[in-house]
Design an enzyme around this catalytic site. Structure first.
Site: not given
Ligand code: NAP
Ligand code: GCO
Length: 265
Positions: A146, A159
């Protein structure tokens, strides 16, 4: 070598939490260059929804219900995958949660829950697939980090601690298993439009943009949120032969946020 250096033909890719969102975008890209897709989610309902989406996109994916924080369940899932699909050649530790709570209001239990999913689980799942990767002669692990692997922000202490830790777990897996032809790298997404970030983009009661939405667009040179498909190319690169000499690296796919001081007033 031509374009085939990016091919994942015949490779088994396990992407955790990939029913939708970033994991789904990565899985789609990997499938488009030949990988067999295996994903897990914590609830049957989401696995079923994921399977329907993959089918609609013409992808023959295998879905498993598994809580990635439960070591016994993960070990059992990996055994099943090996028997039903094959040895995992590519692991993407994508499943993650966030709790946006000011640090002094956050309970220790809430802090632990975030660390459990975002840091302990990548350790647990990596540990479950590494022995077979070694036996097979190599493998690729991609940890979804992240911006918070580098930066802090109000309300995301757990986080940021987890994602900073995940950056170092990435470097440690690289250090420990590089000689077994395992490359472990991270992808650090910027701000991606998924359900996880939906609360930060919600329209205000008066119809105006969420202040965080305006803030993040002002911090991103492109002036917009990114979408999950934009992580596909970098993930394919890190899963393919093209990146065999890249190890322990975090590739930030952030539209330039880390390079930018922000829009001047
Ligand atoms: P999301 O839309 O919330 O999807 C996350 C997925 O992980 C969901 O399918 C969720 O299932 C699943 N999950 C959560 N806890 C779990 C567990 N204990 N076992 C198995 N599956 C589990 O998140 P996303 O935005 O696609 O993010 C994916 C990854 O990228 C995460 O690691 C997040 O921190 C990272 N990330 C996101 C962003 C962003 O801007 N979106 C930026 C940087 C990093 P349920 O829905 O059933 O809970
Ligand atoms: C927040 C966001 C972030 C992003 C991402 C940034 O609250 O700042 O949710 O954590 O999702 O991980 O890279």
């Amino acid at each position: 070598m031509g374009i085939e250096m990016f091919s994942l033909e015949g490779k088994v890719a396990l992407i955790t939490g990939a029913s939708y969102g970033i994991g789904y975008g990565i899985a789609k890209a990997m499938a488009s260059v030949g990988a067999k897709i295996v994903f897990c989610d914590i609830k049957q309902e989401f696995v079923d929804k994921g399977l329907a989406s993959y089918e609609a996109d013409g992808i023959d994916a295998h879905g498993y219900v598994c809580d990635v924080t439960n070591e016994a369940a993960v070990q059992e899932m990996v055994k099943k995958i090996e028997a039903e699909v094959g040895v995992v050649d590519i692991l993407v530790n994508n499943a993650g949660i966030i709790k946006r709570i000011p640090m002094c209001d956050m309970t220790a239990e809430e802090f632990r829950q975030v660390i459990d999913v975002d840091l302990n689980a990548p350790f647990i799942v990596s540990k479950a697939v590494i022995p077979s990767m070694i036996e097979k002669g190599g493998g690729k692990i991609i940890n979804i980090c992240s911006m918070m692997s580098e930066l802090g922000r109000e309300t995301v202490s757990a986080y940021a601690a987890a994602k900073g830790g995940l950056k170092m777990l990435t470097r440690n897996i690289c250090s420990e298993y590089g000689d077994k032809n395992i490359q472990c790298n991270g992808i650090g997404p910027g701000y991606i439009a998924t359900p996880q970030t939906a609360p930060l983009r919600e329209k205000q009661p008066d119809g105006s943009r969420h202040p965080f939405d305006q803030f993040i667009c002002g911090r991103t040179p492109a002036g917009r949120w990114l979408n999950p498909d934009e992580l596909g190319g970098p993930a394919v690169f890190l899963a393919s032969k093209a990146s065999d000499a890249v190890n322990g690296h975090i590739l930030y796919v952030d539209g330039g946020i880390l390079a930018y001081i922000g829009k001047q007033p």
